[in-house]
Design a protein around this motif. Structure first.
Motif, PDB file in Angstrom:
ATOM      1  N   GLY A  92      33.300  -0.756 -15.888  1.00 27.08           N
ATOM      2  CA  GLY A  92      33.296  -2.160 -15.508  1.00 27.08           C
ATOM      3  C   GLY A  92      33.668  -2.338 -14.058  1.00 27.08           C
ATOM      4  N   PHE A  93      34.653  -3.225 -13.797  1.00 25.33           N
ATOM      5  CA  PHE A  93      35.191  -3.437 -12.453  1.00 25.33           C
ATOM      6  C   PHE A  93      36.586  -2.819 -12.374  1.00 25.33           C
ATOM      7  CE2 PHE A  93      32.776  -7.358 -10.601  1.00 25.33           C
ATOM      8  CZ  PHE A  93      31.565  -6.712 -10.797  1.00 25.33           C
ATOM      9  N   PHE A  94      36.698  -1.544 -12.746  1.00 28.17           N
ATOM     10  CA  PHE A  94      38.000  -0.893 -12.884  1.00 28.17           C
ATOM     11  C   PHE A  94      37.801   0.595 -12.613  1.00 28.17           C
ATOM     12  CE2 PHE A  94      41.609   0.172 -16.055  1.00 28.17           C
ATOM     13  CZ  PHE A  94      42.599  -0.084 -15.119  1.00 28.17           C
ATOM     14  N   TYR A  95      38.150   1.058 -11.395  1.00 26.95           N
ATOM     15  CA  TYR A  95      37.852   2.430 -10.996  1.00 26.95           C
ATOM     16  C   TYR A  95      39.020   3.064 -10.262  1.00 26.95           C
ATOM     17  CZ  TYR A  95      33.061   2.829 -12.481  1.00 26.95           C
ATOM     18  OH  TYR A  95      31.952   2.942 -13.266  1.00 26.95           O
TER      19      TYR A  95
ATOM     20  N   HIS B   4      26.567  -6.039 -12.453  1.00 28.33           N
ATOM     21  CA  HIS B   4      26.899  -5.290 -11.241  1.00 28.33           C
ATOM     22  C   HIS B   4      27.627  -3.980 -11.513  1.00 28.33           C
ATOM     23  CE1 HIS B   4      26.359  -9.394  -9.438  1.00 28.33           C
ATOM     24  NE2 HIS B   4      25.765  -8.665  -8.509  1.00 28.33           N
ATOM     25  N   GLN B   5      28.030  -3.725 -12.751  1.00 27.33           N
ATOM     26  CA  GLN B   5      28.871  -2.556 -13.004  1.00 27.33           C
ATOM     27  C   GLN B   5      28.142  -1.233 -12.744  1.00 27.33           C
ATOM     28  OE1 GLN B   5      30.240  -2.906 -17.052  1.00 27.33           O
ATOM     29  NE2 GLN B   5      28.186  -2.797 -17.937  1.00 27.33           N
ATOM     30  N   ASP B   6      26.865  -1.168 -13.017  1.00 27.55           N
ATOM     31  CA  ASP B   6      26.138   0.071 -12.762  1.00 27.55           C
ATOM     32  C   ASP B   6      26.054   0.360 -11.269  1.00 27.55           C
ATOM     33  OD1 ASP B   6      25.803   0.411 -15.459  1.00 27.55           O
ATOM     34  OD2 ASP B   6      23.700  -0.222 -15.491  1.00 27.55           O
ATOM     35  N   HIS B   7      25.854  -0.692 -10.479  1.00 27.46           N
ATOM     36  CA  HIS B   7      25.810  -0.502  -9.027  1.00 27.46           C
ATOM     37  C   HIS B   7      27.164  -0.033  -8.507  1.00 27.46           C
ATOM     38  CE1 HIS B   7      24.642  -1.030  -4.870  1.00 27.46           C
ATOM     39  NE2 HIS B   7      25.713  -1.793  -4.672  1.00 27.46           N
ATOM     40  N   LEU B   8      28.250  -0.653  -9.000  1.00 29.24           N
ATOM     41  CA  LEU B   8      29.584  -0.220  -8.574  1.00 29.24           C
ATOM     42  C   LEU B   8      29.821   1.224  -8.994  1.00 29.24           C
ATOM     43  CD1 LEU B   8      32.312  -0.819  -7.303  1.00 29.24           C
ATOM     44  CD2 LEU B   8      33.078  -1.715  -9.517  1.00 29.24           C
ATOM     45  N   ALA B   9      29.411   1.586 -10.196  1.00 31.40           N
ATOM     46  CA  ALA B   9      29.580   2.965 -10.654  1.00 31.40           C
ATOM     47  C   ALA B   9      28.853   3.937  -9.730  1.00 31.40           C
ATOM     48  CB  ALA B   9      29.071   3.112 -12.080  1.00 31.40           C
TER      49      ALA B   9
END
Length: 464
Positions: free
Chosen positions: A383-386, A359-364
């Motif tokens: 990752g899951f850190f933005y 899922h990290q690419d979608h979140l990015a």
């Protein structure tokens, strides 16, 4: 005449807290006499937290980067805890004594650690893990006949903890100055934040060369023979999820080898899946001598920290007759160790790392789209850190006092909370909004987080 009370279930708890509880990193006197500014959390389920009044919120910070698995695994952790407590409630890792659960956890960590890191010293949390790294580094150099290596290098804006030694490695005058001179002689060099720098530094090779040249100059200015260690996070939290350019960590390794100091990766936040790997430094070729961890090691179900030590350091501090005269009473506590083991087991069984990677690419993509909003100056993370660095109404992107008060301190955190998202809103020199959702989050939840951020920041942009 009958009167109806408007007090909520949280009010009594808040008032009691205002009288008796001193909170971490908080202007406690500003909570109000009845604790009216206190947010009280009552329970958790999945990726959600429920406050004392029954309102549900997405935990967009994973309980301050700890609750990698969210809040639905309690029965499994309770079973692991009960089994351990029935067998052994406590035994210290002290004076040639150990217990099976800590031994098993140390061996388990060695299996997932970077190559060449085989040993672990347990502690109670991240700051203790950092303090341990410093003392091991000092002991290592002294045993090798270099007791003059008494200095450290850290990075600007870095946060490594609040105990007096870790605080010396933390670059925040507001945190350090109230306690006087630091316990460790520390020099600070640039972090890897490219925002507002020359466009030339968009090139990774150019930027890495610039940063490493600055670091080498600092080492030479201090005297290479005086430097014990350099400490850095793979992705720096303070300043907003600051990722490194390609080649930077291998360059740190080369300088450490050239000048004889130890390289410490502070992975208190980035380890155990936050960046989609067991250790975030693996993404960047970190190859550290020492790794500090905490937070996600137990998924927030118990307190624990650890300092993981490379083989070449262990060979020196474990030489015959040498004593590692350092320790904590509750280091490697049986209960915490049992919970850490269960957390690692769940992460493997339920393919938690794979969920982040999937899922990290979608979140990015969703986070990067927020750069179109006028109040968003930069988007960075992995990752899951933005984090989103905000820009304001002044020339150059700064905020006037009024805009900062109205938007950064006022509207943005209020609207996020009203929409049911717990995120971190920094109101310092570089205003930021940060998220670190539980690693169990699915695409639908990540979209909801991004939607709330977009709606909130669009309103803030309109008011600039």
């Amino acid at each position: 005449m009958t009167t109806t009370s408007t007090r909520t279930p949280a009010d009594g708890l808040s008032a009691t807290a205002a009288r008796h509880l001193l909170l971490n990193m908080t202007p406690n006197g500003s909570l109000g006499q009845d604790g009216e500014n206190l947010f009280v959390v009552r329970r958790g389920e999945g990726p959600y937290l429920e406050d004392a009044d029954g309102r549900r919120h997405i935990d967009g910070l994973s309980g301050l980067y700890c609750c990698q698995l969210g809040y639905s695994y309690a029965p499994e952790f309770a079973e692991a805890a009960e089994r351990q407590l029935r067998e052994l409630c406590f035994s210290p890792l002290w004076s040639s004594s150990a217990h099976p659960t800590a031994i098993e956890l140390a061996e388990r960590l060695a299996r997932i650690a970077p190559e060449g890191v085989e040993a672990t010293f347990f502690s109670g949390g991240g700051a203790e893990a950092v303090e341990t790294a410093w003392k091991i580094a000092r002991r290592y150099h002294a045993l090798r006949g270099e007791p003059g290596r008494t200095k450290a290098i850290s990075r600007r804006g870095a946060y490594h903890g609040l105990t007096i030694g870790a605080l010396s490695l933390t670059d925040d005058p507001g945190l350090r100055e109230p306690y006087g001179p630091g316990a460790i002689d520390t020099s600070f060099v640039s972090n890897t934040n490219r925002f507002r720098l020359s466009p030339a530094y968009a090139d990774d090779e150019v930027y890495s060369a610039h940063l490493l040249a600055e670091l080498e100059a600092a080492v030479l200015a201090e005297g290479p023979e005086t430097i014990a260690m350099l400490i850095a996070e793979p992705v720096q939290n303070r300043g907003g999820c600051i990722t490194p350019p390609e080649g930077y960590w291998p360059g740190l390794r080369a300088l450490a080898d050239r000048y004889g100091f130890l390289l410490v990766a502070d992975e208190v936040i980035t380890a155990f899946g936050r960046l989609g790997e067991w250790f975030g430094g693996d993404l960047y070729g970190s190859r550290p001598d020492i790794i500090t961890v905490a937070k996600g090691i137990t998924a927030g179900y118990a307190p624990m920290g650890a300092t993981m030590v490379g083989d070449r350091v262990v060979e020196v501090i474990n030489q015959p007759g040498a004593v590692l005269n350092h320790g904590y009473t509750f280091a490697g506590h049986p209960l915490s160790a049992a919970i850490a083991l269960r957390s690692l087991e769940i992460m493997e069984r339920d393919r938690i790392l794979e969920n982040v990677r999937g899922h990290q690419d979608h979140l990015a993509t969703r986070m990067n789209a927020l750069a179109d909003l006028s109040i968003v100056g930069d988007v960075r993370g992995a990752g899951f850190f933005y984090a989103l660095e905000l820009v304001g109404d002044l020339d150059g992107g700064g905020f006037s006092d009024r805009a900062r008060a109205d938007l950064v301190a006022g509207l943005i955190p209020r609207r996020l909370r009203e929409a049911g998202l717990l995120a971190r809103v920094y109101n310092r020199a570089a205003p930021l909004v940060q998220i670190a959702p539980p690693l169990i989050s699915d695409r639908q939840l990540l979209d909801r987080i991004a939607d709330i951020l977009a709606e909130t920041l669009a309103e803030a942009s309109a008011r600039l």
